[in-house]
Structure formats: C-alpha cells, structure tokens
Design a protein around this motif. Structure first.
Motif, short mmCIF file in Angstrom:
data_model
loop_
_atom_site.label_atom_id
_atom_site.label_comp_id
_atom_site.label_asym_id
_atom_site.label_seq_id
_atom_site.Cartn_x
_atom_site.Cartn_y
_atom_site.Cartn_z
N ALA A 18 18.21 57.28 -67.24
CA ALA A 18 19.59 57.45 -66.76
C ALA A 18 20.58 57.17 -67.88
N GLU A 19 20.31 56.16 -68.67
CA GLU A 19 21.22 55.81 -69.77
C GLU A 19 21.31 56.95 -70.79
N ILE A 20 20.19 57.55 -71.09
CA ILE A 20 20.18 58.68 -72.03
C ILE A 20 21.01 59.84 -71.47
N LEU A 21 20.82 60.14 -70.18
CA LEU A 21 21.55 61.24 -69.56
C LEU A 21 23.04 60.94 -69.46
N PHE A 22 23.39 59.69 -69.10
CA PHE A 22 24.79 59.31 -69.00
C PHE A 22 25.47 59.42 -70.37
N THR A 23 24.74 59.05 -71.42
CA THR A 23 25.29 59.12 -72.78
C THR A 23 25.48 60.56 -73.22
N GLN A 24 24.53 61.41 -72.87
CA GLN A 24 24.58 62.82 -73.29
C GLN A 24 25.57 63.65 -72.46
N LYS A 25 25.58 63.41 -71.14
CA LYS A 25 26.34 64.28 -70.25
C LYS A 25 27.49 63.59 -69.54
N GLY A 26 27.57 62.26 -69.69
CA GLY A 26 28.59 61.52 -68.97
C GLY A 26 28.09 61.13 -67.59
N GLY A 29 28.93 63.84 -65.09
CA GLY A 29 28.23 65.08 -65.41
C GLY A 29 26.73 65.03 -65.17
N THR A 30 26.24 63.87 -64.77
CA THR A 30 24.80 63.71 -64.51
C THR A 30 24.54 63.62 -63.01
N SER A 31 23.65 64.42 -62.54
CA SER A 31 23.32 64.41 -61.10
C SER A 31 22.06 63.57 -60.86
N THR A 32 21.91 63.16 -59.62
CA THR A 32 20.72 62.40 -59.23
C THR A 32 19.47 63.25 -59.43
N PHE A 50 16.96 52.05 -56.34
CA PHE A 50 18.42 52.12 -56.41
C PHE A 50 18.97 52.87 -55.20
N LYS A 51 20.10 52.39 -54.68
CA LYS A 51 20.69 53.01 -53.51
C LYS A 51 21.43 54.30 -53.85
N SER A 52 21.95 54.37 -55.08
CA SER A 52 22.75 55.52 -55.48
C SER A 52 22.86 55.60 -57.00
N LYS A 53 23.53 56.63 -57.48
CA LYS A 53 23.76 56.77 -58.92
C LYS A 53 24.65 55.62 -59.41
N ALA A 59 23.29 48.52 -62.46
CA ALA A 59 22.10 47.87 -63.02
C ALA A 59 22.10 47.98 -64.54
N LEU A 60 22.55 49.11 -65.06
CA LEU A 60 22.64 49.29 -66.51
C LEU A 60 23.64 48.31 -67.12
N ILE A 61 24.76 48.12 -66.44
CA ILE A 61 25.79 47.19 -66.91
C ILE A 61 25.23 45.77 -66.94
N GLU A 62 24.52 45.39 -65.89
CA GLU A 62 23.93 44.05 -65.83
C GLU A 62 22.89 43.87 -66.93
N ARG A 63 22.08 44.91 -67.16
CA ARG A 63 21.05 44.82 -68.20
C ARG A 63 21.68 44.70 -69.59
N HIS A 64 22.70 45.49 -69.83
CA HIS A 64 23.37 45.44 -71.13
C HIS A 64 24.02 44.08 -71.34
N SER A 65 24.68 43.56 -70.32
CA SER A 65 25.35 42.26 -70.44
C SER A 65 24.34 41.18 -70.77
N SER A 66 23.19 41.22 -70.09
CA SER A 66 22.13 40.23 -70.33
C SER A 66 21.59 40.33 -71.75
#
Length: 211
Positions: A18-26, A29-32, A50-53, A59-66
């Motif tokens: 998901a992180e790769i797709l979010f970085t590439q497409k926003g 711009g990324t669908s489930t 995960f309940k949703s996108k 979860a990515l934010i929490e992982r990055h913060s950690s």
C-alpha cells in the motif's frame, strides 16, 4: 501449494504494498482493488487486517512514527557522538523522506484532524524523553545549567511541533526563519548557556526548509 503466512507478516506485507502504491499514485489515486491485486490476496483477507483504505493509512502512520522514534532513540544513545550532535541528529531522524510525502499530506487534511493530533501527541510523548536524556548528560558534563531539563525540552517540542508544523500557522519563509532564530535564542536561556552556543541547531530548520 498455498503459502500460509502469519498475521503479522501478512499485515506488514499489505502495508508495504500500500505504501508503494500511495507513493506512486497518491492516496486518492489508489483503489482498494489495486492493493488487492498487487498483494495477491482476497478481499476478505484484506478486511481481516484493515477495515478500509483509511485504516491502512492510519496503520502506516503509526508504523512510520514508531520507526522514526526508534531511530531517534538509537541516535540519542550513540556515545560516539557529542551531546550537540545527538540533539540535532535525533530531531532530524524524525523527518520522513520523500516516500513519506503522501503520509504527511494525508495527516494534514482537515478531515484527519484527529489523526494529526494523534501524531503530534506521539511525537511529544516520544521525543521529549529522548531529548531530555541528552540534556541530562549535558548537565552532567557542565554544558547545560537548568533545574528543569524535561520541562525545557517539553516546551521546545510543543512550540516546534505547532509553529513549524506547516498547518497550524500561516507564516511565510521569512517569518519561519525568524521564529527558528527566536526559538534557539530562548532555548539557550532556558538551558542556561551563552548566546550562540546552540547556533548549531539552525541545521534542523535549514534542512526542514530545504526539504
């Protein structure tokens, strides 16, 4: 033969993709479906973790913060560096690289105010004791002179995370630079050192400006 992965491994794999797709497409711009296709998993598997996108981004934010706080703490404990070097490097370690651009933009969206607040709280609670530990060492070495090392750092982190957040105040580049100088000037007095002693800390704000 179907490969069975444990829950933690599968969850992190989804986050990585998901992180790769979010970085590439926003994020928008990324669908489930694209995440499902890239991860080669069933929809039920995704929703098990995960309940949703939006939940994936959280979860990515929490992982990055950690991860960033862990890196900051490791730097703060590197006795091969001076106290001054560790102060600067511990703060700089919290800055996300270009791959974190989509995460930063997501945090600053008005509808994600609660997540933004959560990230700020995580930084305040995580960075303050890290920097306070370094300041304690500086006091023992006779570099700093203050009876309130933790409180001093807390004031610094709260002010910095608000004024230099990029979202809380509407200030231009010149005002940004002026506030950075003012912060260093006042922190020198809080720590009981001569004027100019902490001029090295301007590196933190210079890198932030360039980034």
């Amino acid at each position: 033969m179907r490969i069975i992965k444990d829950a933690v491994e599968r969850k992190n794999e989804i986050l990585d993709i998901a992180e790769i797709l979010f970085t590439q497409k926003g994020f928008d711009g990324t669908s489930t479906n694209e995440i499902l296709e890239a991860a080669k998993i069933a929809r039920g598997t995704l929703y098990y973790h995960f309940k949703s996108k939006e939940d994936i981004m959280d979860a990515l934010i929490e992982r990055h913060s950690s991860q960033l706080l862990k890196a900051s703490k490791e730097i703060s404990e590197d006795t091969g560096k001076t106290v001054y070097e560790r102060i600067v490097d511990s703060v700089v370690a919290l800055k996300m690289d270009r791959n974190g651009k989509e995460i930063i933009e997501h945090i600053h969206r008005p509808q994600n105010a609660l997540m933004h607040q959560k990230v700020q709280r995580t930084i305040l609670n995580g960075l303050t004791p890290i920097l306070a530990g370094i300041i304690h060492e500086g006091i023992e070495q006779g570099l700093f002179h203050t009876p309130y090392p933790y409180e001093c750092v807390e004031m610094l982190v709260v002010y910095a995370s608000t004024v230099f957040d990029g979202d809380m105040l509407d200030i231009n580049q010149q005002e940004y630079a002026s506030r950075a100088q003012a912060l260093i000037f006042n922190v020198e007095r809080l720590l009981g050192v001569e004027s100019g002693t902490l001029s090295f800390a301007s590196q933190i704000f210079k890198k932030e400006t360039e980034g």
